[in-house]
Design a protein around this motif. Structure first.
Motif, PDB file in Angstrom:
ATOM      1  N   TRP A 116       3.094  -1.812  -8.054  1.00  0.00           N
ATOM      2  CA  TRP A 116       2.569  -0.514  -8.449  1.00  0.00           C
ATOM      3  C   TRP A 116       3.730   0.459  -8.645  1.00  0.00           C
ATOM      4  CZ3 TRP A 116       2.025   4.116  -5.280  1.00  0.00           C
ATOM      5  CH2 TRP A 116       1.362   5.143  -5.954  1.00  0.00           C
ATOM      6  N   GLY A 117       3.660   1.174  -9.710  1.00  0.00           N
ATOM      7  CA  GLY A 117       4.766   2.014 -10.151  1.00  0.00           C
ATOM      8  C   GLY A 117       5.320   1.429 -11.434  1.00  0.00           C
ATOM      9  N   ALA A 118       5.545   0.111 -11.419  1.00  0.00           N
ATOM     10  CA  ALA A 118       5.927  -0.603 -12.647  1.00  0.00           C
ATOM     11  C   ALA A 118       4.663  -1.067 -13.372  1.00  0.00           C
ATOM     12  CB  ALA A 118       6.806  -1.805 -12.327  1.00  0.00           C
ATOM     13  N   THR A 119       3.557  -1.102 -12.651  1.00  0.00           N
ATOM     14  CA  THR A 119       2.248  -1.439 -13.223  1.00  0.00           C
ATOM     15  C   THR A 119       1.298  -0.281 -12.946  1.00  0.00           C
ATOM     16  OG1 THR A 119       1.592  -2.592 -11.197  1.00  0.00           O
ATOM     17  CG2 THR A 119       2.585  -3.935 -12.939  1.00  0.00           C
ATOM     18  N   VAL A 120       0.142  -0.304 -13.567  1.00  0.00           N
ATOM     19  CA  VAL A 120      -0.767   0.845 -13.526  1.00  0.00           C
ATOM     20  C   VAL A 120      -1.651   0.885 -12.279  1.00  0.00           C
ATOM     21  CG1 VAL A 120      -2.629   2.026 -14.759  1.00  0.00           C
ATOM     22  CG2 VAL A 120      -0.776   0.950 -16.036  1.00  0.00           C
ATOM     23  N   ALA A 121      -2.218  -0.238 -11.897  1.00  0.00           N
ATOM     24  CA  ALA A 121      -3.235  -0.243 -10.836  1.00  0.00           C
ATOM     25  C   ALA A 121      -2.612  -0.064  -9.449  1.00  0.00           C
ATOM     26  CB  ALA A 121      -4.026  -1.542 -10.886  1.00  0.00           C
ATOM     27  N   PRO A 122      -3.036   0.965  -8.711  1.00  0.00           N
ATOM     28  CA  PRO A 122      -2.522   1.163  -7.349  1.00  0.00           C
ATOM     29  C   PRO A 122      -3.175   0.201  -6.358  1.00  0.00           C
ATOM     30  CG  PRO A 122      -4.160   2.815  -7.841  1.00  0.00           C
ATOM     31  CD  PRO A 122      -3.979   2.006  -9.104  1.00  0.00           C
ATOM     32  N   PRO A 123      -2.561  -0.008  -5.217  1.00  0.00           N
ATOM     33  CA  PRO A 123      -3.180  -0.850  -4.194  1.00  0.00           C
ATOM     34  C   PRO A 123      -4.539  -0.288  -3.763  1.00  0.00           C
ATOM     35  CG  PRO A 123      -0.880  -0.429  -3.655  1.00  0.00           C
ATOM     36  CD  PRO A 123      -1.228   0.454  -4.810  1.00  0.00           C
ATOM     37  N   ARG A 124      -5.450  -1.165  -3.431  1.00  0.00           N
ATOM     38  CA  ARG A 124      -6.783  -0.771  -2.969  1.00  0.00           C
ATOM     39  C   ARG A 124      -6.772  -0.440  -1.472  1.00  0.00           C
ATOM     40  NH1 ARG A 124     -10.817  -4.881  -4.836  1.00  0.00           N
ATOM     41  NH2 ARG A 124     -10.747  -3.592  -6.686  1.00  0.00           N
ATOM     42  N   TYR A 125      -5.835  -1.051  -0.748  1.00  0.00           N
ATOM     43  CA  TYR A 125      -5.776  -0.894   0.703  1.00  0.00           C
ATOM     44  C   TYR A 125      -4.481  -0.191   1.102  1.00  0.00           C
ATOM     45  CZ  TYR A 125      -9.347  -4.497   0.313  1.00  0.00           C
ATOM     46  OH  TYR A 125     -10.470  -5.203  -0.038  1.00  0.00           O
ATOM     47  N   LYS A 126      -4.548   0.566   2.187  1.00  0.00           N
ATOM     48  CA  LYS A 126      -3.363   1.323   2.632  1.00  0.00           C
ATOM     49  C   LYS A 126      -2.183   0.404   2.942  1.00  0.00           C
ATOM     50  CE  LYS A 126      -5.476   1.670   7.190  1.00  0.00           C
ATOM     51  NZ  LYS A 126      -6.193   2.550   8.094  1.00  0.00           N
ATOM     52  N   GLU A 127      -2.456  -0.804   3.424  1.00  0.00           N
ATOM     53  CA  GLU A 127      -1.377  -1.744   3.740  1.00  0.00           C
ATOM     54  C   GLU A 127      -0.580  -2.126   2.493  1.00  0.00           C
ATOM     55  OE1 GLU A 127      -4.469  -1.952   6.921  1.00  0.00           O
ATOM     56  OE2 GLU A 127      -4.538  -1.973   4.735  1.00  0.00           O
ATOM     57  N   GLY A 128      -1.231  -2.106   1.338  1.00  0.00           N
ATOM     58  CA  GLY A 128      -0.543  -2.404   0.084  1.00  0.00           C
ATOM     59  C   GLY A 128       0.535  -1.395  -0.249  1.00  0.00           C
ATOM     60  N   TYR A 129       0.335  -0.153   0.169  1.00  0.00           N
ATOM     61  CA  TYR A 129       1.353   0.873  -0.080  1.00  0.00           C
ATOM     62  C   TYR A 129       2.603   0.600   0.761  1.00  0.00           C
ATOM     63  CZ  TYR A 129      -2.060   3.468  -2.760  1.00  0.00           C
ATOM     64  OH  TYR A 129      -2.970   3.838  -3.720  1.00  0.00           O
ATOM     65  N   ILE A 130       2.402   0.114   1.972  1.00  0.00           N
ATOM     66  CA  ILE A 130       3.558  -0.250   2.806  1.00  0.00           C
ATOM     67  C   ILE A 130       4.384  -1.304   2.081  1.00  0.00           C
ATOM     68  CG2 ILE A 130       4.320  -1.388   4.932  1.00  0.00           C
ATOM     69  CD1 ILE A 130       1.809  -0.294   6.310  1.00  0.00           C
ATOM     70  N   VAL A 131       3.736  -2.378   1.653  1.00  0.00           N
ATOM     71  CA  VAL A 131       4.447  -3.493   1.024  1.00  0.00           C
ATOM     72  C   VAL A 131       5.127  -3.041  -0.269  1.00  0.00           C
ATOM     73  CG1 VAL A 131       4.208  -5.811   0.032  1.00  0.00           C
ATOM     74  CG2 VAL A 131       2.939  -5.199   2.120  1.00  0.00           C
ATOM     75  N   THR A 132       4.454  -2.222  -1.057  1.00  0.00           N
ATOM     76  CA  THR A 132       5.036  -1.721  -2.302  1.00  0.00           C
ATOM     77  C   THR A 132       6.336  -0.970  -2.031  1.00  0.00           C
ATOM     78  OG1 THR A 132       2.886  -1.559  -3.381  1.00  0.00           O
ATOM     79  CG2 THR A 132       4.639  -0.198  -4.281  1.00  0.00           C
TER      80      THR A 132
END
Length: 167
Positions: A116-132
């Protein structure tokens, strides 16, 4: 023994995946100039796991999704996917991960949305933001390793040189 190997909770969640022969194949693939894909994946996984644990979030899904986020075998710098790599490789990683283990919806989303950032769709779960964010941190850190070594050598030289002339 490395720090992550001493963390029994982390190893309970992902140790079997790290030791799997298919996953170990990542050790022969360069990731960010000065790291292997295996090293990068473990770095992202362990750092993400520690953040999720500190926040009281889903540390198991975070560790597993982060570990498997770059689970593909081609060199992205020289492939036909080069321009669409940010979109393609997470889908390949999910497909490869499903051959090793059953993935939760959250783990799949972490893998699919880590760019996400290089692609359009953001993570659905808060944990995805950590990994990103942790993935970006390690990419920069791993790519900058030689610069850090040069700076450390210069700093040591300066201290030695300046230290001997201050007396």
């Amino acid at each position: 023994m490395r720090n992550y190997e001493r963390d029994q909770e982390f190893m309970n969640h992902v140790g079997h995946l790290i030791r799997h022969p298919r996953f170990q194949r990542l050790d022969g693939i360069t990731q960010h100039q000065h790291s292997t894909r295996l090293e990068h994946s473990i770095n992202v996984s362990y750092t993400s796991f520690r953040i999720a644990r500190k926040l009281g979030w889903d540390k198991k899904s975070t560790a597993r999704g982060a570990l498997l986020h770059d689970f593909f075998y081609y060199d992205w710098r020289v492939t036909k996917f080069n321009k669409s790599h940010a979109w393609v490789h997470p889908r390949i990683a999910v497909r490869n991960a499903r051959k090793l283990t059953q993935l939760s919806k959250k783990e799949e989303d972490i893998i699919l949305k880590h760019m996400w950032g290089a692609t359009v769709a953001p993570p659905r779960y808060k944990e995805g933001y950590i990994v990103t964010m942790v993935d970006k941190y390690w990419a920069v850190k791993e790519a900058a390793m030689p610069l850090r070594r040069v700076w450390q050598k210069r700093r040591r030289f300066s201290r030695k040189f300046l230290g001997s002339h201050n007396h």
